[in-house]
Design a protein around this motif. Structure first.
Motif, mmCIF file in Angstrom:
data_model
loop_
_atom_site.group_PDB
_atom_site.id
_atom_site.type_symbol
_atom_site.label_atom_id
_atom_site.label_comp_id
_atom_site.label_asym_id
_atom_site.label_seq_id
_atom_site.Cartn_x
_atom_site.Cartn_y
_atom_site.Cartn_z
ATOM 1 N N PRO A 1 11.976 -72.301 63.933
ATOM 2 C CA PRO A 1 11.798 -72.154 65.378
ATOM 3 C C PRO A 1 12.022 -70.692 65.780
ATOM 4 N N ALA A 2 11.335 -70.247 66.828
ATOM 5 C CA ALA A 2 11.529 -68.881 67.314
ATOM 6 C C ALA A 2 12.899 -68.746 67.970
ATOM 7 N N VAL A 3 13.375 -69.853 68.529
ATOM 8 C CA VAL A 3 14.676 -69.851 69.208
ATOM 9 C C VAL A 3 15.571 -70.899 68.545
ATOM 10 N N MET A 4 16.796 -70.533 68.282
ATOM 11 C CA MET A 4 17.773 -71.513 67.811
ATOM 12 C C MET A 4 18.908 -71.580 68.819
ATOM 13 N N GLY A 5 19.317 -72.798 69.144
ATOM 14 C CA GLY A 5 20.439 -72.982 70.062
ATOM 15 C C GLY A 5 21.664 -73.430 69.287
ATOM 16 N N PHE A 6 22.835 -72.970 69.718
ATOM 17 C CA PHE A 6 24.112 -73.429 69.146
ATOM 18 C C PHE A 6 25.076 -73.660 70.301
ATOM 19 N N ASP A 7 26.119 -74.438 70.044
ATOM 20 C CA ASP A 7 27.070 -74.738 71.116
ATOM 21 C C ASP A 7 28.481 -74.279 70.753
ATOM 22 N N LEU A 8 29.125 -73.646 71.724
ATOM 23 C CA LEU A 8 30.453 -73.066 71.476
ATOM 24 C C LEU A 8 31.613 -74.016 71.820
ATOM 25 N N GLY A 9 31.316 -75.241 72.233
ATOM 26 C CA GLY A 9 32.376 -76.186 72.597
ATOM 27 C C GLY A 9 33.459 -76.295 71.532
ATOM 28 N N HIS A 10 34.702 -76.123 71.915
ATOM 29 C CA HIS A 10 35.922 -76.152 71.096
ATOM 30 C C HIS A 10 36.295 -74.787 70.522
ATOM 31 N N LEU A 11 35.422 -73.793 70.726
ATOM 32 C CA LEU A 11 35.805 -72.426 70.361
ATOM 33 C C LEU A 11 37.005 -72.025 71.217
ATOM 34 N N GLU A 12 36.987 -72.488 72.481
ATOM 35 C CA GLU A 12 38.070 -72.151 73.421
ATOM 36 C C GLU A 12 39.422 -72.653 72.924
#
Ligand code: BMA
Length: 394
Positions: free
Chosen positions: A86-97
């Motif tokens: 994919p040209a764009v990849m999404g990731f999620d930062l939940g729990h990094l905090e």
């Protein structure tokens, strides 16, 4: 003395061998007048220019797991189907905090960082969402209602200046800043990313949602977030404002909680297809709704000189053969959007997938979508990060 010289030379050689790609070196990561890195500004300029040419396809968590696998290297369900990332990849930062080593869906942050750098090195783009926990109740990003209801409505106020969770919240943002600052190539070049916090705020399921805080509080949340990230030295982030698909029916409503042009680069919305299997009327309705939302979005984005995008969409379980070309593509190709991102292909939640995978009933249709003139995958991109790309010159 001689041994020392040899050792120093060896160290320098190692440094250069370790520094891959485009002859980049640390000195070559200049800041633009805006205070962001030049590559981050170039990305923004190229996204603006590119919308005339086509739209990028994006997929959440693409290279870290898929249907039937988790953690493999160099793997992607999308690539397995069309032979391109994919040209764009999404990731999620939940729990990094929280200081955790894995995110809320079990993705190790170390691995995420590596994949973000790889996506940059192959010329693609990365967007980051943040399903962070509730700092006041200790619950998740999603509201519970019930006993916790009252506290949930106080959460945004509690993190703003003067609130009881303000200091804790600043520490949470500092952790995000550390992560963003750590997104660097082996040569020390910071990887530009599109950060998309506080999403779907026109719905009321997250603690920052429509009925959980006032418009002023929501805007203040954005201002606080960006101010702190800036103080923490984050120079590689663009910001996306992304409503849900409910509530707003015209431009003024879309902008009701907009923090202001100086805070936002990309304008978008999240909208899903919820058709039951075989319900072609509901499928058609999805396309119709997408069309209406896109018309409003693209008009408001143009007036504010922002980049329009479908920041999340998808059809859970893709229960029809031609969803990509018959229902998603017709709406997308009519409008000058930058990208469309489909949600994740869970490995441990049967049926919870939004991208194709080999053998899935829409896989062949996805290849047709891949080949369509206006869809852009990573091999179609012409360096999103340099000052002048052919797209930008057109
Ligand atoms: C949701 C679902 C959840 C997931 C969350 C954050 O829409 O996919 O399973 O935990 O996104 O990625």
């Amino acid at each position: 003395m001689r041994t020392r010289k040899i050792l120093i030379m060896a160290a320098v050689t190692l440094l250069f061998i370790g520094c891959k790609g485009n002859n980049e070196n640390k000195a070559d990561d200049p800041l633009a007048a805006s205070g962001r890195t030049q590559r981050t500004e170039n990305l923004l300029a190229n996204l603006k220019a590119q919308v005339r040419k086509g739209y990028m396809y994006g997929h959440q968590d693409d290279p870290v797991y898929g249907v039937g696998w988790v953690g493999d290297e160099n793997r992607s369900d999308v690539k397995s189907v069309c032979n391109d990332y994919p040209a764009v990849m999404g990731f999620d930062l939940g729990h990094l905090e929280l200081g955790d080593s894995t995110n809320l869906d079990g993705v190790p942050f170390r691995r995420m960082r590596k994949e973000i750098v790889s996506q940059f090195e192959r010329g693609g783009m990365v967007t980051l969402s943040w399903h962070l926990d509730n700092p006041l109740t200790g619950g998740t990003a999603w509201v519970d209602g019930g006993e916790k209801g009252e506290q949930e409505r106080q959460t945004v106020a509690s993190v703003l200046e003067g609130g009881e969770k303000h200091e804790l919240f600043l520490a949470w943002i500092d952790r995000v800043a550390d992560f963003l600052n750590s997104l660097q190539t082996s040569c020390g070049v910071k990887v530009p990313v599109l950060f998309r916090p506080w999403h779907e705020h026109t719905g009321s399921w997250f603690w920052w949602g429509q009925n959980l805080c006032t418009a002023e509080q929501y805007k203040a949340l954005w201002v606080l977030t960006e101010k702190r990230l800036k103080e923490d030295g984050v120079t590689n982030a663009l910001f996306a404002y992304s409503c849900g698909s409910e509530y707003w029916q015209h431009e003024e409503m879309y902008l009701e909680r907009y923090p202001g042009d100086e805070y936002i680069d990309v304008m978008g919305f999240d909208h899903y297809c919820t058709a039951e299997k075989g319900d072609t009327a509901a499928l058609a309705k999805y396309t119709e709704q997408l069309d209406v939302l896109l018309a409003t979005l693209c008009s408001v984005a143009e007036k504010h000189d922002k980049v329009p995008a479908i920041t999340e969409t998808g059809y859970e379980g893709i229960k029809c053969d031609n969803w990509w070309t018959a229902y998603l593509q017709p709406a997308c190709e009519k409008f000058p959007i930058s990208y469309v991102l489909t949600w994740r292909n869970a490995h441990n939640k049967p049926g919870h997938f939004y991208g194709p995978y080999p053998g899935q009933q829409s896989a062949e249709d996805f290849v047709a979508f891949y080949k369509a003139e206006k869809t852009l995958f990573v091999q179609d991109l012409n360096d999103l990060y340099s000052e002048k790309t052919p797209q930008a010159e057109e």
